[in-house]
Design a protein around this motif. Structure first.
Motif, PDB file in Angstrom:
ATOM      1  N   ALA A  77      79.149  55.680  22.458  1.00 52.06           N
ATOM      2  CA  ALA A  77      80.353  56.476  22.196  1.00 52.06           C
ATOM      3  C   ALA A  77      80.531  56.689  20.689  1.00 52.06           C
ATOM      4  O   ALA A  77      80.788  57.815  20.232  1.00 52.06           O
ATOM      5  CB  ALA A  77      81.571  55.786  22.794  1.00 52.06           C
ATOM      6  N   PHE A  78      80.418  55.616  19.898  1.00 54.65           N
ATOM      7  CA  PHE A  78      80.518  55.753  18.445  1.00 54.65           C
ATOM      8  C   PHE A  78      79.369  56.600  17.891  1.00 54.65           C
ATOM      9  O   PHE A  78      79.562  57.404  16.973  1.00 54.65           O
ATOM     10  CB  PHE A  78      80.513  54.374  17.784  1.00 54.65           C
ATOM     11  CG  PHE A  78      81.823  53.644  17.878  1.00 54.65           C
ATOM     12  CD1 PHE A  78      82.952  54.156  17.259  1.00 54.65           C
ATOM     13  CD2 PHE A  78      81.926  52.451  18.574  1.00 54.65           C
ATOM     14  CE1 PHE A  78      84.174  53.483  17.331  1.00 54.65           C
ATOM     15  CE2 PHE A  78      83.142  51.777  18.668  1.00 54.65           C
ATOM     16  CZ  PHE A  78      84.265  52.296  18.053  1.00 54.65           C
ATOM     17  N   MET A  79      78.171  56.421  18.443  1.00 53.97           N
ATOM     18  CA  MET A  79      77.027  57.206  17.988  1.00 53.97           C
ATOM     19  C   MET A  79      77.247  58.695  18.272  1.00 53.97           C
ATOM     20  O   MET A  79      76.947  59.571  17.434  1.00 53.97           O
ATOM     21  CB  MET A  79      75.748  56.716  18.691  1.00 53.97           C
ATOM     22  CG  MET A  79      74.465  57.307  18.131  1.00 53.97           C
ATOM     23  SD  MET A  79      73.001  56.698  19.026  1.00 53.97           S
ATOM     24  CE  MET A  79      73.128  54.941  18.697  1.00 53.97           C
ATOM     25  N   THR A  80      77.790  59.003  19.483  1.00 52.98           N
ATOM     26  CA  THR A  80      78.083  60.393  19.838  1.00 52.98           C
ATOM     27  C   THR A  80      79.062  61.009  18.847  1.00 52.98           C
ATOM     28  O   THR A  80      78.863  62.134  18.359  1.00 52.98           O
ATOM     29  CB  THR A  80      78.662  60.458  21.265  1.00 52.98           C
ATOM     30  OG1 THR A  80      77.706  59.953  22.192  1.00 52.98           O
ATOM     31  CG2 THR A  80      79.004  61.895  21.641  1.00 52.98           C
ATOM     32  N   MET A  81      80.128  60.283  18.525  1.00 57.24           N
ATOM     33  CA  MET A  81      81.118  60.802  17.591  1.00 57.24           C
ATOM     34  C   MET A  81      80.555  60.946  16.178  1.00 57.24           C
ATOM     35  O   MET A  81      80.954  61.852  15.439  1.00 57.24           O
ATOM     36  CB  MET A  81      82.345  59.899  17.584  1.00 57.24           C
ATOM     37  CG  MET A  81      83.188  59.969  18.854  1.00 57.24           C
ATOM     38  SD  MET A  81      83.699  61.659  19.265  1.00 57.24           S
ATOM     39  CE  MET A  81      84.613  62.127  17.804  1.00 57.24           C
ATOM     40  N   SER A  82      79.627  60.090  15.789  1.00 61.05           N
ATOM     41  CA  SER A  82      78.983  60.218  14.473  1.00 61.05           C
ATOM     42  C   SER A  82      78.263  61.556  14.370  1.00 61.05           C
ATOM     43  O   SER A  82      78.404  62.288  13.383  1.00 61.05           O
ATOM     44  CB  SER A  82      77.997  59.065  14.253  1.00 61.05           C
ATOM     45  OG  SER A  82      78.634  57.816  14.296  1.00 61.05           O
ATOM     46  N   PHE A  83      77.482  61.875  15.415  1.00 59.00           N
ATOM     47  CA  PHE A  83      76.756  63.147  15.411  1.00 59.00           C
ATOM     48  C   PHE A  83      77.714  64.337  15.510  1.00 59.00           C
ATOM     49  O   PHE A  83      77.478  65.384  14.895  1.00 59.00           O
ATOM     50  CB  PHE A  83      75.751  63.185  16.557  1.00 59.00           C
ATOM     51  CG  PHE A  83      74.486  62.414  16.283  1.00 59.00           C
ATOM     52  CD1 PHE A  83      73.577  62.849  15.332  1.00 59.00           C
ATOM     53  CD2 PHE A  83      74.205  61.245  16.975  1.00 59.00           C
ATOM     54  CE1 PHE A  83      72.410  62.138  15.071  1.00 59.00           C
ATOM     55  CE2 PHE A  83      73.042  60.524  16.724  1.00 59.00           C
ATOM     56  CZ  PHE A  83      72.144  60.978  15.767  1.00 59.00           C
ATOM     57  N   VAL A 110      73.694  65.468  21.807  1.00 60.51           N
ATOM     58  CA  VAL A 110      73.393  65.644  23.238  1.00 60.51           C
ATOM     59  C   VAL A 110      72.762  64.377  23.817  1.00 60.51           C
ATOM     60  O   VAL A 110      73.170  63.889  24.887  1.00 60.51           O
ATOM     61  CB  VAL A 110      72.471  66.860  23.445  1.00 60.51           C
ATOM     62  CG1 VAL A 110      71.962  66.913  24.890  1.00 60.51           C
ATOM     63  CG2 VAL A 110      73.213  68.153  23.116  1.00 60.51           C
ATOM     64  N   PHE A 111      71.762  63.825  23.128  1.00 59.40           N
ATOM     65  CA  PHE A 111      71.088  62.626  23.637  1.00 59.40           C
ATOM     66  C   PHE A 111      72.037  61.426  23.672  1.00 59.40           C
ATOM     67  O   PHE A 111      72.019  60.631  24.622  1.00 59.40           O
ATOM     68  CB  PHE A 111      69.856  62.301  22.787  1.00 59.40           C
ATOM     69  CG  PHE A 111      68.716  63.273  22.981  1.00 59.40           C
ATOM     70  CD1 PHE A 111      68.349  63.689  24.243  1.00 59.40           C
ATOM     71  CD2 PHE A 111      68.015  63.769  21.889  1.00 59.40           C
ATOM     72  CE1 PHE A 111      67.298  64.581  24.428  1.00 59.40           C
ATOM     73  CE2 PHE A 111      66.967  64.658  22.057  1.00 59.40           C
ATOM     74  CZ  PHE A 111      66.613  65.073  23.328  1.00 59.40           C
ATOM     75  N   SER A 153      81.185  51.722  12.705  1.00 59.38           N
ATOM     76  CA  SER A 153      81.632  51.223  14.009  1.00 59.38           C
ATOM     77  C   SER A 153      80.470  51.099  14.987  1.00 59.38           C
ATOM     78  O   SER A 153      80.442  50.181  15.816  1.00 59.38           O
ATOM     79  CB  SER A 153      82.701  52.158  14.580  1.00 59.38           C
ATOM     80  OG  SER A 153      83.827  52.220  13.732  1.00 59.38           O
ATOM     81  N   THR A 154      79.514  52.019  14.892  1.00 51.81           N
ATOM     82  CA  THR A 154      78.321  51.928  15.749  1.00 51.81           C
ATOM     83  C   THR A 154      77.579  50.625  15.486  1.00 51.81           C
ATOM     84  O   THR A 154      77.174  49.915  16.417  1.00 51.81           O
ATOM     85  CB  THR A 154      77.383  53.118  15.497  1.00 51.81           C
ATOM     86  OG1 THR A 154      78.088  54.338  15.727  1.00 51.81           O
ATOM     87  CG2 THR A 154      76.163  53.059  16.409  1.00 51.81           C
ATOM     88  N   ILE A 155      77.402  50.295  14.213  1.00 54.91           N
ATOM     89  CA  ILE A 155      76.719  49.045  13.847  1.00 54.91           C
ATOM     90  C   ILE A 155      77.561  47.841  14.260  1.00 54.91           C
ATOM     91  O   ILE A 155      77.038  46.850  14.781  1.00 54.91           O
ATOM     92  CB  ILE A 155      76.440  49.032  12.331  1.00 54.91           C
ATOM     93  CG1 ILE A 155      75.518  50.204  11.949  1.00 54.91           C
ATOM     94  CG2 ILE A 155      75.817  47.701  11.912  1.00 54.91           C
ATOM     95  CD1 ILE A 155      75.345  50.394  10.459  1.00 54.91           C
TER      96      ILE A 155
END
Length: 630
Positions: free
Chosen positions: A263-269, A229-230, A301-303
Motif C-alpha cells: 500500500a505504501f509502495m503504491t502510494m509512493s509511485f 500498476v505492479f 513508511s514503506t521501509i
C-alpha cells in the motif's frame, strides 16, 4: 470546419465515455458476484462476544452470562486488539458442506465444533467434535484446505452442533461467515477465479506495456506508471490471500506486513507519477515541493513497514491517505480549471480511486457496512483509474504533438524558408513516430511470442519431469508429490490407503541374456498389463526405478488390494513377451501394506514397510505377494 484541437478533445471524451461504460459493466459483474456470495451467508443467528482483556479460553467461555453474547448481523469489528468470539448453533450439518471465512487477512482463527454432552458421568456441558487452528501466523501449507480464503469442512452432525469461533488480528478484524455445499463452492470459485484472472491479466498487461514503452523511449513516466500498476496488483493479491498462496507461502512474517508494504509502495509511485504527468515542476512549483515531501514520507513508511507493527502502519496509512489524496486531487483540479485536458482525465481518475478507496477503508474499519466485499470495489476503482491514467498519458502525448504543430504554423507565417525547414522537421518527426510505433508493435509481438514459447516449453518440461518416457506411467517424482495428497485425504476422511511395491523377478538376467532393448520391451509390456488390471480413476501407477513399480490404492484394504494384485501376478505369470525374435516370460514379486494414515510422515514408513515385505516375497521364492499390517 472543426479544429484539430477540438477534434482531439472530442476523441478523448469519447474514450472517457467508453471507460465509464466499461467501469459500469465491471461494477455490475462485481455486484452480481456479491449477490451470489450473499445467498450463502449463514441463516443461523450469530452471537458475538468481545474479549477486551483477551483472557477467555474454550474452558472458560461457557461460564459467561447469556446476556454477554450479543446477536450480530455483521461480522465486521474494525481495527481492534480484542479477541472476537462468535457462536453459531446448527440444527444439523453434513460433511458435504464447507464453512468459509470470507476474509483472508486474519492472524489467528480458532474453531471448535461441539455437541451437547448427554453423558452425565463425563465432565463438561459439551463434547468436542473437531478443532481447527488457522490464520496467517501459520505457514500456508498448514491450512486444512489449501485455499486463499479460510475453508473449514463441516463434520457430519445430523442431530445438530455448536460452532465457537475465536478471532484475533493486528489489522482490521472481520469474519463474514458463508456456508456452502462443496459443489456450489466449486461453481462460485470458477466465477471468482475468472474475475480475478481478468483483473490481474489486465494489470499485468498494462504494467508490461508501459515497462516496454519505458525501455524503448526512456520516458520515466512509463516506469513510474508500471511501478504503480505492479504495486497495486501485489496489494490486491495480498488482500485476497493470493500472494500468501502463490508467492510467499513459507513466510508468515511477510504475510503480516505485505498489505502495508505494498500500500505504501503504491502510494509512493502514485505521488511521483502525479508530479510527472501534471508537470508540477514547471507549472506549479509549490505543489511540486508538497508532492516531493509526500513521496519521501511514503518511501520511509514503506521501509518502516518491514519492522513496525502492522496495526500502527495501517493507521498511519489511513492518516496519510486522508491528507495526500485530497491534495493530489486539488492539484489536478486546479490545473483542470486552467484548461489542461491531461488534468481533467487525471482528476476523473482520482475521483474514482478516492471514492472506491475511502469506501473500502470505511468498510474495513467498520465505519460503514457494504453488501459486497470492499476489496472488489477497490479493484473496480483501480481498473477504471488505470484506464483513465493511461488516457491521460495518451492525452499528454497528443498535447505535445499539438504544441509542436502550433509552433510550426507560427513559424511558417513569418518566413517561407522557415516554413520549408519546419515541414522537413515535421516529416522527420512523423517518420520517427512511425518507426517508434513499428518498433513498439514488433517488440510487443516478439514479447508475446516469447511468452507463448516459454509457456509451451514449460508445459512440456513439466510433463517430461513427471512422466516415465519408456512406460508412459508417472515417475517417482510425481508419486512422491501425489502420495502427500492421498495421505492427507486418508488422514482427513479416515479411510485406508494401500501402497504396493512390485519388482520383476530376475530382471537383470533378462537384460544380460536378451539385451537392454528386449528388457525395455518387457518393462513396457509389464506396465501395459498393470494398466489393464489397476484401472480405478483414483488409483496411481508409477515407475519407482529400474524394474521396480509402485501402486497407490486410496480407500482400499489389504484384502481388496490382494485381489487386484493377485490378478496382476497371474497375468504376468502367463504373459509371453515376443520381441526381436525372442519369447520371454518372467514373474513378479509384490509387497503390500495398508492403513489409515496418522502422523504426517507415516506414509514414508509405509513405503519402507512395503519394501520390506517385497524382499520377504523375494526370499520366499519370488512370484508371490506378501501382505502386512503396518
Amino acid at each position: 470546419m472543426i479544429s484539430v484541437e477540438r477534434k482531439l478533445s472530442y476523441n478523448s471524451y469519447w474514450l472517457a465515455a467508453l471507460v465509464a461504460v466499461f467501469t459500469a459493466l465491471v461494477l455490475y459483474m462485481v455486484i452480481s458476484l456479491g449477490r451470489d456470495i450473499e445467498k450463502h451467508s449463514l441463516q443461523q443467528p450469530v452471537y458475538h462476544f468481545a474479549d477486551v482483556l483477551n483472557e477467555q479460553t474454550i474452558e472458560t467461555i461457557d461460564q459467561l452470562d447469556s446476556d454477554a453474547w450479543v446477536k450480530t448481523k455483521s461480522q465486521n469489528f474494525g481495527l481492534t486488539n480484542a479477541s472476537q468470539w462468535l457462536r453459531v448453533n446448527f440444527a444439523s450439518a453434513q460433511n458435504s458442506q464447507v464453512l468459509e471465512v470470507d476474509y483472508a487477512m486474519l492472524d489467528s482463527l480458532q474453531l471448535w465444533f461441539r455437541q451437547v454432552n448427554n453423558d452425565r458421568n463425563s465432565v463438561g456441558a459439551y463434547r468436542l467434535i473437531q478443532y481447527y487452528n488457522l490464520g496467517d501466523s501459520l505457514k500456508f501449507a498448514e491450512r486444512t484446505i489449501i485455499h486463499d480464503k479460510f475453508l473449514i469442512p463441516l463434520p457430519n452432525a445430523p442431530n445438530g452442533m455448536q460452532l465457537l469461533l475465536r478471532i484475533q488480528s493486528s489489522g482490521p478484524v472481520k469474519a463474514p461467515l458463508k456456508l456452502w455445499y462443496k459443489q456450489d463452492y466449486i461453481v462460485y470459485a470458477a466465477s471468482h477465479r475468472l474475475f480475478m484472472g481478468l483483473f490481474f491479466g489486465y494489470m499485468l498487461a498494462m504494467g508490461l506495456i508501459n515497462l516496454f514503452l519505458y525501455v524503448t523511449t526512456r520516458n520515466v513516466t512509463f516506469i513510474t506508471y508500471s511501478g504503480y500498476v505492479f504495486s497495486f496488483a501485489l496489494l490486491i493479491g495480498s488482500i485476497h490471500g493470493l500472494g500468501y498462496r502463490f508467492i510467499w507461502p513459507e513466510s508468515p512474517w511477510l504475510e503480516e506486513r505485505a498489505a502495508a508494504i505494498f500500500a505504501f509502495m503504491t502510494m509512493s509511485f502514485i505521488v511521483i507519477f502525479s508530479s510527472q504527468i501534471l508537470e508540477l515542476k514547471t507549472k506549479s512549483p509549490t505543489y511540486y515541493l508538497v508532492f516531493k515531501g509526500f513521496f519521501l514520507i511514503y518511501v520511509f513508511s514503506t521501509i518502516s513497514s518491514l519492522f513496525m507493527p502492522y496495526s500502527i502502519m495501517i493507521q498511519l496509512l489511513l492518516l496519510l491517505l486522508l491528507f495526500s489524496i485530497p491534495v493530489i486531487l486539488l492539484a489536478s483540479l486546479s490545473l483542470a480549471f486552467k484548461g489542461s485536458d491531461i488534468a481533467k482525465f487525471f482528476s476523473a481518475a482520482w475521483v474514482v480511486l478516492l471514492v472506491s478507496g475511502l469506501t473500502a477503508s470505511a468498510d474495513n474499519f467498520h465505519w460503514i457496512s457494504l453488501p459486497i466485499d470492499s476489496s472488489y470495489l477497490l479493484m473496480v476503482g483501480a481498473t477504471s483509474e488505470t484506464l483513465l491514467l493511461a488516457l491521460a498519458v495518451a492525452t499528454s502525448y497528443s498535447v505535445q504533438r499539438r504544441e509542436a504543430r502550433k509552433s510550426h504554423r507560427e513559424a511558417s507565417q513569418n518566413e517561407s524558408q522557415a516554413m520549408h525547414a519546419q515541414d522537413e522537421v515535421l516529416l522527420l518527426q512523423k517518420q520517427a513516430q512511425i518507426d517508434l510505433e513499428g518498433q513498439v508493435t514488433a517488440r510487443t509481438q516478439e514479447f508475446e511470442d516469447a511468452l507463448a514459447g516459454l509457456s509451451k516449453v514449460n508445459n512440456q518440461l513439466k510433463g517430461m519431469s513427471e512422466t516415465d518416457t519408456l512406460t508412459g506411467l508417472t515417475n517417482r517424482r510425481f508419486f512422491e508429490k501425489h502420495v502427500l495428497v492421498e495421505a492427507a485425504r486418508s488422514r482427513r476422511e479416515r479411510q485406508p490407503l494401500t501402497i504396493a511395491l512390485l519388482d520383476i523377478d530376475h530382471f537383470k538376467s533378462v537384460n544380460d541374456k536378451y539385451g537392454h532393448q528386449c528388457g525395455d520391451d518387457c518393462l513396457i509390456a509389464f506396465a501395459d498389463t498393470l494398466k489393464k488390471v489397476v484401472k480405478r480413476p483414483g488409483d496411481l501407477l508409477s515407475r519407482y526405478g529400474g524394474e521396480e513399480f509402485v501402486v497407490l490404492l486410496p480407500n482400499t484394504t489389504n484384502d481388496g488390494a490382494h485381489k487386484v494384485l493377485e490378478n496382476f501376478r497371474l497375468a504376468i505369470e502367463n504373459l509371453m513377451v515376443k520381441t526381436h525374435g525372442n519369447s520371454i516370460q518372467f514373474t513378479v514379486s509384490i509387497g503390500v501394506t495398508s492403513r489409515v494414515i496418522g502422523p504426517d510422515n507415516e506414509y514414508a514408513k509405509m513405503i519402507a514397510f512395503a519394501d520390506k515385505l517385497l524382499y520377504q516375497a523375494k526370499e520366499a521364492g519370488r512370484n508371490c505377494i506378501k501382505l502386512g499390517n503396518f
